[in-house]
Write a protein that holds these residues in place. Sequence first.
Motif, mmCIF file in Angstrom:
data_model
loop_
_atom_site.group_PDB
_atom_site.id
_atom_site.type_symbol
_atom_site.label_atom_id
_atom_site.label_comp_id
_atom_site.label_asym_id
_atom_site.label_seq_id
_atom_site.Cartn_x
_atom_site.Cartn_y
_atom_site.Cartn_z
ATOM 1 N N LYS A 57 0.824 -1.210 0.000
ATOM 2 C CA LYS A 57 0.000 0.000 0.000
ATOM 3 C C LYS A 57 0.857 1.258 0.000
ATOM 4 C CE LYS A 57 -3.752 2.251 2.538
ATOM 5 N NZ LYS A 57 -4.619 2.205 3.737
ATOM 6 N N SER A 58 1.887 1.289 0.879
ATOM 7 C CA SER A 58 2.664 2.526 1.021
ATOM 8 C C SER A 58 3.603 2.765 -0.153
ATOM 9 C CB SER A 58 3.441 2.517 2.336
ATOM 10 O OG SER A 58 4.400 1.487 2.343
ATOM 11 N N ARG A 59 4.199 1.680 -0.715
ATOM 12 C CA ARG A 59 5.175 1.855 -1.797
ATOM 13 C C ARG A 59 4.548 1.904 -3.185
ATOM 14 N NH1 ARG A 59 10.054 -2.362 -1.426
ATOM 15 N NH2 ARG A 59 10.513 -1.396 -3.456
ATOM 16 N N PHE A 60 3.448 1.153 -3.368
ATOM 17 C CA PHE A 60 2.908 1.017 -4.727
ATOM 18 C C PHE A 60 1.434 1.392 -4.844
ATOM 19 C CE2 PHE A 60 6.433 -1.984 -4.299
ATOM 20 C CZ PHE A 60 7.216 -1.616 -5.375
ATOM 21 N N GLY A 61 0.805 1.805 -3.762
ATOM 22 C CA GLY A 61 -0.590 2.207 -3.818
ATOM 23 C C GLY A 61 -1.555 1.061 -4.019
ATOM 24 N N LEU A 62 -1.120 -0.179 -3.762
ATOM 25 C CA LEU A 62 -2.021 -1.323 -3.867
ATOM 26 C C LEU A 62 -3.094 -1.228 -2.787
ATOM 27 C CD1 LEU A 62 0.357 -4.384 -4.401
ATOM 28 C CD2 LEU A 62 -1.535 -3.757 -5.891
ATOM 29 N N ASP A 63 -4.302 -1.630 -3.135
ATOM 30 C CA ASP A 63 -5.365 -1.724 -2.131
ATOM 31 C C ASP A 63 -5.328 -3.140 -1.564
ATOM 32 O OD1 ASP A 63 -6.524 0.870 -2.219
ATOM 33 O OD2 ASP A 63 -7.329 0.370 -4.192
ATOM 34 N N THR A 64 -4.663 -3.291 -0.431
ATOM 35 C CA THR A 64 -4.356 -4.619 0.093
ATOM 36 C C THR A 64 -5.266 -5.012 1.249
ATOM 37 O OG1 THR A 64 -2.726 -3.669 1.602
ATOM 38 C CG2 THR A 64 -1.921 -4.433 -0.530
ATOM 39 N N MET A 65 -5.391 -6.319 1.452
ATOM 40 C CA MET A 65 -6.049 -6.849 2.642
ATOM 41 C C MET A 65 -5.335 -8.130 3.063
ATOM 42 S SD MET A 65 -9.585 -8.663 1.285
ATOM 43 C CE MET A 65 -9.757 -9.779 2.689
ATOM 44 N N VAL A 66 -5.320 -8.385 4.352
ATOM 45 C CA VAL A 66 -4.721 -9.603 4.906
ATOM 46 C C VAL A 66 -5.854 -10.541 5.280
ATOM 47 C CG1 VAL A 66 -3.311 -10.542 6.782
ATOM 48 C CG2 VAL A 66 -2.746 -8.324 5.781
ATOM 49 N N MET B 19 10.583 -9.449 -5.813
ATOM 50 C CA MET B 19 9.168 -9.778 -6.022
ATOM 51 C C MET B 19 8.372 -8.515 -6.314
ATOM 52 S SD MET B 19 5.965 -9.522 -4.488
ATOM 53 C CE MET B 19 6.271 -9.254 -2.749
ATOM 54 N N TRP B 20 8.620 -7.446 -5.526
ATOM 55 C CA TRP B 20 7.886 -6.199 -5.768
ATOM 56 C C TRP B 20 8.192 -5.642 -7.160
ATOM 57 C CZ3 TRP B 20 3.846 -5.680 -3.191
ATOM 58 C CH2 TRP B 20 3.761 -5.829 -1.806
ATOM 59 N N ALA B 21 9.451 -5.756 -7.585
ATOM 60 C CA ALA B 21 9.825 -5.265 -8.922
ATOM 61 C C ALA B 21 9.064 -6.032 -10.001
ATOM 62 C CB ALA B 21 11.334 -5.406 -9.130
ATOM 63 N N ALA B 22 8.975 -7.371 -9.837
ATOM 64 C CA ALA B 22 8.256 -8.195 -10.823
ATOM 65 C C ALA B 22 6.767 -7.875 -10.804
ATOM 66 C CB ALA B 22 8.493 -9.677 -10.522
ATOM 67 N N GLU C 270 3.455 1.984 -10.182
ATOM 68 C CA GLU C 270 4.553 2.933 -10.053
ATOM 69 C C GLU C 270 4.921 3.080 -8.584
ATOM 70 O OE1 GLU C 270 4.092 6.687 -11.916
ATOM 71 O OE2 GLU C 270 3.451 5.842 -13.845
ATOM 72 N N GLU C 271 6.228 2.911 -8.295
ATOM 73 C CA GLU C 271 6.661 3.037 -6.913
ATOM 74 C C GLU C 271 6.678 4.502 -6.515
ATOM 75 O OE1 GLU C 271 10.159 1.496 -3.865
ATOM 76 O OE2 GLU C 271 10.284 1.028 -5.998
ATOM 77 N N ARG C 272 6.299 4.745 -5.260
ATOM 78 C CA ARG C 272 6.303 6.098 -4.724
ATOM 79 C C ARG C 272 7.063 6.087 -3.407
ATOM 80 N NH1 ARG C 272 -0.165 6.039 -3.131
ATOM 81 N NH2 ARG C 272 0.035 4.729 -1.273
ATOM 82 N N GLU C 273 7.351 7.247 -2.898
ATOM 83 C CA GLU C 273 8.065 7.308 -1.621
ATOM 84 C C GLU C 273 7.170 6.743 -0.527
ATOM 85 O OE1 GLU C 273 10.194 10.502 1.435
ATOM 86 O OE2 GLU C 273 9.324 11.197 -0.462
ATOM 87 N N ALA C 274 7.703 5.753 0.156
ATOM 88 C CA ALA C 274 6.916 5.100 1.200
ATOM 89 C C ALA C 274 6.720 6.033 2.384
ATOM 90 C CB ALA C 274 7.609 3.818 1.654
#
Length: 692
Positions: A88-97, A216-219, A227-231
């Motif tokens: 979420k913080s680095r790539f803006g993914l909407d994540t859930m655990v 893994m994140w790069a792939a 797009e990676e952003r400042e965490a």
Amino acid sequence: MAELDIIDLIVLTSILLGTLAYFTKGKYWGVVKDPYASAFANANGAKAGRTRNIVEKLEETGKNCVIFYGSQTGTAEDYASRLAKEGKSRFGLDTMVADLEEYDFDKLDAIPDDKVIMFVLATYGEGEPTDNAVEFYEFIIADDVTLSESHDPALGNLNYVAFGLGNNTYEHYNSVVRNVDKALQKLGAHRIGDAGEGDDGAGTMEEDFLAWKDPMWAALASKMGLEEREAVYEPVFGVVERDNLTPESSEVYLGEPNRMHLEGTTKGPFNAHNPYIAPIVESRELFSVKDRNCLHMEIDISGSNLAYQTGDHIAIWPTNPGEEIDRFLDVIGLTEKRNEVISIKALEPTAKVPFPTPTTYDAIIRYHLEVCAPVSRQFVSTLAAFSPTEEIKAEMTRLGNDKDYFHDKTGPQFYNIARLLDAVGKGEKWSNIPFSAFIEGLNKLQPRYYSISSSSVVQPKKISITAVVESQMIPGRQDPFRGVTTNYLFALKQKQHGDAKPEPFGQTYEIAGPRNKYDGIHVPVHVRHSNFKLPSDPGKPIIMIGPGTGVAPFRGFVQERARQAQNGAEVGRTLLFFGCRKSTEDFMYESEWAEYKKALGDKFEMITAFSRESNKKVYVQHRLKERAKEVNELLTQKAFFYVCGDAANMAREVNAVLAQIIAEGRGVSEQKGDEVVKHMRAANQYQEDVWS
């Protein structure tokens, strides 16, 4: 007249109903819901009406990434949470655990290809899935996987990531993630990046995880066009101060694990979500020497519906020691607020608060967070932004980014989070760190599992524990590194015996528990069933290898065979290889073995290895080799072979010696001997209960 009676009756009924309504308001109706109450209040933390369809859940919440975990001790769950926060913080993914046991998996073929599923899977025991991953594992690797036929291949839509947690000292290292990965590939799913593997046996789990996740994140970014952003730290939980409540308020949790415990209505089932507060009816030291001592305890489960079988494990729910709680509160500037009541609120709909609230800072740190565990490098990196000075921030950033520097500075000291902040901060308070960061970044305080050292046939309602109290001197540190749970048990033993020993660690635990609910010497427990079992036929020979506290389950095994013999059963040859330092120092249960010998006669023999009684160190594997002829003969009679204790050295060497014994005894190659041992394992004739 009848008409008047009816009117009177109506009036009287109305008055009665009004009176009832007045006195039951707030109890049976008109209940004001606490907006910050935790969903964790129920015994198992489950929410009523929650969908088990993951596709529906993703649609409802707008998530595009779900991280499933299969966790036995909490580490895999922690890694899943860390991946969610980082995504979420680095790539803006909407994540859930998500907990694997809370969802069905017959809709995996309907997950859209613009979403990604991550699996963080621990391998438990001899290649088994964790308790919460059993149904998923059986479903996904079944030969007759029944998925929708609308896709060809069946899971051609599914993009996934996989990381496994294992221990290379076990035969089936990381087999769960390997088997799941293989099954998903066979079904046409698309793995992003490599399937990572962490190795607890080599002590590299954390660094294995960190080394795997960046590529893994790069792939993943390449695959999904991210797009990676400042965490930037974004809290998952909010901390709300409850000025209207005090620690004495009846709805405030002071360490109780769920609502039943809070309200005093505790009932079973007792499990990993709901412990039984069991009385300790007996405690004694089996030995006490300069650097360690060993406890024997008897836990009474007669007041519960708990049951165990010989060879099972008992889980002890520890509390953190007061000294470390004080250190933690002090370094983050919360000492004065330790007893303030707060609620923890999930700031996004799929997050679960990991303990019940409202509660206090003290209760959270004492009962719910692993504040004594070694600090992780990734968490240090996260906290760098909240450093009290720029100089300290530079040091924290270097520690977080430089693997070798981090291990040089923190490894030898066994730094937990408070000790690290204290050392790096040089007296500065870390009051800028949001408390939510600790809830999100530290593992939950987990139960510790011990091999039960009694027989369920002999004492079905009393569970025996055998544990060495852990204490390790650290160069450059004034106080030793101490095991959390064994020292908690030692403190309970001290209290039970009224000991006035000078060691302060024995007096720093909140022995009586929240609201004195553990007083009278009680401990929260549950039972975990194990596959480490005696053969159903008592006539089968058995060979047991158990140095040190590895002898614990074998006390139960021999205790049971002695009872069977007394009851007239024909008991097979029973060999026990036991090792310790000296016969006069740490020979556990010495007098008991003689009693079992009386009951079993020539059927029982104990072979000892005392490593420090001569110039040449002698271990159980050496004694095993000396008895090669008899061991091989017993194996040809289908004897069961058991190993309990240290996985990294002893268990591995015993395995190698056994293969040599078989090879030499049967005139075959050592490779063939290895194959025979593997077949024994597969047939459950060779069983291990080992730890790293």
